[in-house]
Design a protein around this motif. Structure first.
Motif, short mmCIF file in Angstrom:
data_model
loop_
_atom_site.label_atom_id
_atom_site.label_comp_id
_atom_site.label_asym_id
_atom_site.label_seq_id
_atom_site.Cartn_x
_atom_site.Cartn_y
_atom_site.Cartn_z
N PHE A 103 0.77 -1.43 0.17
CA PHE A 103 0.07 -0.13 -0.03
C PHE A 103 0.70 1.33 -0.04
CE2 PHE A 103 -3.10 3.02 1.89
CZ PHE A 103 -4.25 2.76 0.92
N MET A 104 1.92 1.08 0.73
CA MET A 104 2.82 2.31 0.80
C MET A 104 3.59 2.35 -0.25
SD MET A 104 5.29 2.37 3.98
CE MET A 104 4.59 2.37 5.86
N THR A 105 4.22 1.46 -0.76
CA THR A 105 5.25 1.69 -1.81
C THR A 105 4.61 1.27 -3.16
OG1 THR A 105 7.03 0.63 -0.41
CG2 THR A 105 7.55 0.60 -2.39
N GLY A 106 3.93 0.40 -3.31
CA GLY A 106 3.26 0.13 -4.41
C GLY A 106 2.31 0.97 -4.99
N ARG A 107 1.19 1.22 -3.89
CA ARG A 107 0.26 2.23 -4.24
C ARG A 107 0.48 3.74 -4.35
NH1 ARG A 107 -5.10 2.39 -6.51
NH2 ARG A 107 -4.44 0.18 -6.79
N ASP A 321 1.92 -2.45 -6.35
CA ASP A 321 0.46 -2.32 -6.29
C ASP A 321 -0.44 -3.43 -6.80
OD1 ASP A 321 -1.39 -0.45 -6.17
OD2 ASP A 321 -1.28 0.50 -8.07
N SER A 322 -0.21 -4.49 -6.71
CA SER A 322 -1.15 -5.46 -7.01
C SER A 322 -1.31 -6.34 -5.60
CB SER A 322 -0.40 -6.59 -8.02
OG SER A 322 -1.11 -7.89 -7.93
N ILE A 323 -2.33 -6.20 -5.23
CA ILE A 323 -2.98 -6.98 -4.15
C ILE A 323 -2.81 -8.66 -4.14
CG2 ILE A 323 -4.83 -7.50 -2.43
CD1 ILE A 323 -5.46 -4.59 -2.59
N VAL A 328 0.78 -13.74 -3.42
CA VAL A 328 1.35 -14.75 -4.20
C VAL A 328 2.64 -14.47 -3.68
CG1 VAL A 328 1.96 -15.46 -6.37
CG2 VAL A 328 -0.20 -15.16 -5.93
N GLY A 329 3.33 -13.25 -3.61
CA GLY A 329 4.69 -13.20 -3.57
C GLY A 329 5.15 -13.67 -2.05
N VAL A 366 4.66 -11.21 -11.08
CA VAL A 366 3.91 -12.56 -11.39
C VAL A 366 2.62 -12.10 -11.75
CG1 VAL A 366 3.34 -14.54 -10.83
CG2 VAL A 366 5.36 -13.79 -10.24
N LEU A 367 1.79 -11.08 -10.91
CA LEU A 367 0.53 -10.83 -11.21
C LEU A 367 0.35 -9.57 -11.07
CD1 LEU A 367 -1.32 -13.38 -8.72
CD2 LEU A 367 -1.22 -13.37 -11.06
N PRO A 368 0.50 -8.73 -12.43
CA PRO A 368 0.62 -7.19 -12.48
C PRO A 368 -0.33 -6.66 -12.04
CG PRO A 368 1.47 -8.58 -14.61
CD PRO A 368 0.75 -9.44 -13.62
N PHE A 369 -0.61 -5.42 -11.74
CA PHE A 369 -1.65 -4.64 -11.44
C PHE A 369 -2.33 -4.38 -12.71
CE2 PHE A 369 -3.16 -0.34 -11.28
CZ PHE A 369 -4.21 -0.27 -10.47
N LYS A 370 -3.57 -4.61 -12.41
CA LYS A 370 -4.85 -4.42 -13.76
C LYS A 370 -5.10 -2.90 -13.47
CE LYS A 370 -4.89 -8.52 -15.77
NZ LYS A 370 -3.82 -8.96 -15.26
#
Lengths: 384, 307
Positions: A103-107, A321-323, A328-329, A366-370
């Protein structure tokens, strides 16, 4: 609906197979097989993948509900194996932290290389409050989150004036300062020895530190914490998902992409940055609080720089930024190394290699943010 | 405080400060010219120390006696080369592919590289997990000034750093090549239009900065007599802090910042009781304060004067 159920059950089955195979050669073969199968699927089964993706995206609520329901059965499926339960507990705590950091770094784009400090603050809050003040764990846990949030805001204050590399430096320094303080404030934190004998919480009169009896099967205390972690993880995911998909989340995205432009649109960057820090830190504190109660022992070296790096590598692997990516990570980077315990020493290096390779070849994870699709509320409304 | 003690501490501070300065120069060069912050730079420092340690056997086997001047120079050249080669590899495989990526990605990838390097040294150098004794690469008589015994290593480090920094000054200010570097730092596109091979400048800048960082690591081994696989982390943070305090992108600011940190650390350690347990905190607190109150560094008003 049936597709969701089938794919999730398939993943569950694969996970159980992975847990049950012991021989390192078999494990390697299994992982290799999975990777090959993944590539084959990507090459030949593109339509199928797209379909699954679409079904998942449309029924997110059901997907989550089913996954949680399946997760409820895990302790029984692995026959209450305390070792694996403990790993899964760590995995879920890592996932909570990865979500908070994400949330901090990705979003919000606020890089934080001292995230372990928030976990430390949460753990010590629970440790000190339950040990020295005799406060119940259930009151101490939210306080741990709030306290971590407070420190998040304190860290956010210098962060208001700096960004990018400078912010990275400030957050590393913050992590180290917190660790040094824990080491040096011996009267409160116990210094190098840390805090020992933190009591396990009791849940409606049941001591969570004791064996649970399900009638047909009794399990060690880890099963208690498994369900606690699972509940917290579900809450974290839902809360952060709601935050991310609100206007607030969109504002944070705008801030990440271009601070000046976001400011020109009338966003109050001060509030948004501090809120992003506070919310992200809160979950780190919660994870730390549960950790303290579960392990009953905390020391400053548990919350070092390398922990911050591990959490960062989780969100990089999953995709910033991908929940689902963060989940998964956390899953892969906690569960997979356990099968290679002979190579325990290489673990941190493995995290480093994951970071480098992901960023070089798979920048989106692996699961990119859509990207969210704008849906006008009225049928006749114009897009945008 | 006795005058002897003051002289002693002054020299200690000078030695420490100049070491930080050498690391900080690398950070500031990379930022000024290539616009990256290389978090793996601290590990170059560690690499330098370990290359010096591991090449002792190699150099003695070609017939140079340990502790003699040629021996020391041979080691120094090896360390410089190792740093330089590392810089070139870093440019080719890490920095260049990441040029189009957002800043945060470059930062994280250099961080990943630093972890891999640190762990690799820990795992693959024999007994790398434990602190390694660092040999005396150059035998010198202890020097006495007015009854003050001065560690020869300190003097050696100060002289060596002074030589290296003057060399850097000469390269940047007096040679054509330095002019290319300054031009690239000022305006990359304009430099390209003037026919400067910017790619080459990037490689050489990284090699130059990394070589200096590697020598700083060797000097650290010399003056403390002990090296460890994780020494690069703190050194990197402090070098970066020094560069930030001096104003990122400003070479002379970086040197001043390094000196400032060195003197402040020694001052706190020697005057405040139980100060040594807070030694590492000082630079962090300073850098946070500096970023909050003077984000452009002490020499911020001259920030346009990159390199």
């Amino acid at each position: 609906m049936i597709k969701i159920l089938l794919t999730e059950l398939l993943c569950y089955l694969l996970f159980l197979v992975f847990v049950y195979i012991e021989d390192p050669v078999m494990v390697t073969a299994f992982i290799a097989l999975m990777i090959i199968a993944g590539f084959m699927l990507k090459k030949t089964g593109r339509n199928f993948l797209q379909e699954i993706e679409k079904v998942y995206a449309e029924n997110l609520g059901k997907v989550g509900l089913l996954a949680a329901a399946i997760a409820l059965t895990v302790p029984f499926a692995i026959m209450g194996d305390s070792y694996w339960l403990q790993i899964l507990n760590f995995m879920m705590l890592n996932a909570i932290m990865a979500l908070g950091l994400n949330f901090m770094t990705g979003r919000a784009g606020l890089i934080c290389l001292g995230y372990a400090a928030f976990m430390a603050i949460g753990a010590y809050t629970v440790g000190i409050l339950t040990l020295k003040a005799g406060i119940s764990f259930w009151i101490a846990l939210p306080l741990a989150g709030i306290f971590a949030s407070l420190f998040g805001v304190i860290l956010g204050l210098p962060a208001l004036r700096v960004k990018g590399h400078y912010l990275a430096l400030v957050t590393i320094a913050f992590g180290l300062i917190v660790q040094e303080l824990l080491l040096n404030l011996e009267s409160i934190t116990g210094g190098t020895n840390g805090l020992i004998d933190i009591s396990s919480p009791s849940f409606f009169g049941i001591d969570m530190g004791t064996t649970v009896n399900f009638g047909f099967m009794s399990m060690t205390y880890q099963a208690n914490f498994y369900y606690l972690c699972l509940v917290l993880l579900v809450i974290t995911t839902v809360v952060l998902y709601r935050f991310s998909n609100s206007l607030f989340g969109l504002a944070l995205n705008a801030m990440r992409e271009d601070q000046l432009a976001a400011q020109c649109y009338g966003l109050n960057l001060t509030n948004y940055k501090l809120l992003a820090f506070a919310i992200g830190a809160f979950f780190g504190g919660i994870a730390g609080g549960v950790y303290a109660a579960m392990i009953n022992f905390i020391a400053p070296e548990n919350f070092g720089y390398s922990l911050s790096i591990i959490v960062i590598s989780m969100i990089i692997l999953g995709g910033l930024d991908s929940i689902p990516g963060a989940l998964v990570g956390a899953f892969f980077l906690t569960v997979f190394p356990e099968k290679f315990r002979a190579f325990e020493d290489y673990r941190v290096m493995f995290y480093g290699i994951i970071i480098v390779l992901c960023l070089l070849f798979m920048r989106e994870g692996v699961l990119p943010f859509k990207h969210r699709i704008f849906k006008p509320k009225t049928a006749g409304g114009e897009g945008n | 405080m006795a005058i002897e003690l003051i002289i002693q501490q002054f020299l200690n501070a000078l030695g420490l400060g100049i070491m930080y300065a050498l690391i900080a120069v690398g950070f500031t060069l990379f930022f000024g010219v290539i616009e990256v912050v290389n978090f793996a730079h601290g590990e170059v420092f560690m690499l330098g120390a370990f290359v010096a340690l591991l090449s002792v056997g190699l150099i003695t086997s070609i017939g140079l006696t340990m502790g003699s001047l040629p021996f020391f120079l041979a080691i120094l050249i090896l360390v410089l080369l190792a740093g330089g080669i590392f810089g070139v590899l870093l440019e080719k495989f890490i920095v260049r592919p990441m040029r189009s990526a957002p800043d945060i990605m470059t930062l994280l990838i250099t961080l990943g590289v630093s972890i891999v390097m640190r762990e690799a040294v820990m795992l693959f150098v024999p007994n790398g997990r434990n602190p390694q004794p660092f040999p005396k690469l150059f035998e010198m008589e202890s020097i006495k000034i007015g009854g003050v015994l001065i560690k020869p290593e300190t003097i050696l480090c100060i002289i060596l750093s002074a030589v290296l920094i003057s060399g850097l000054y000469y390269i940047i200010e007096k040679t054509t090549f330095g002019r290319y570097i300054r031009a690239t730092a000022q305006d990359r596109e304009a430099a390209m239009m003037m026919g400067i091979n910017v790619k080459k400048i990037f490689i050489i800048t990284l090699a130059l900065g990394s070589a200096l960082g590697a020598v700083a690591g060797m000097m650290n081994g010399l003056s403390y007599g002990i090296i460890k696989f994780n020494m690069g982390f703190a050194a990197g943070i402090k070098g970066f802090a020094a560069a930030v305090v001096g104003g990122l992108g400003n070479v002379y600011g970086a040197i001043a910042g390094g000196m400032l940190l060195g003197f402040l650390e020694i001052f706190v350690v020697s005057t405040i009781p139980d100060g040594s347990s807070y030694q590492d905190l000082i630079s962090f607190v300073i850098v946070i304060l500096c970023l909050v109150f003077r984000p452009a560094g002490i020499f911020g008003e001259r920030a346009y004067e990159k390199v």
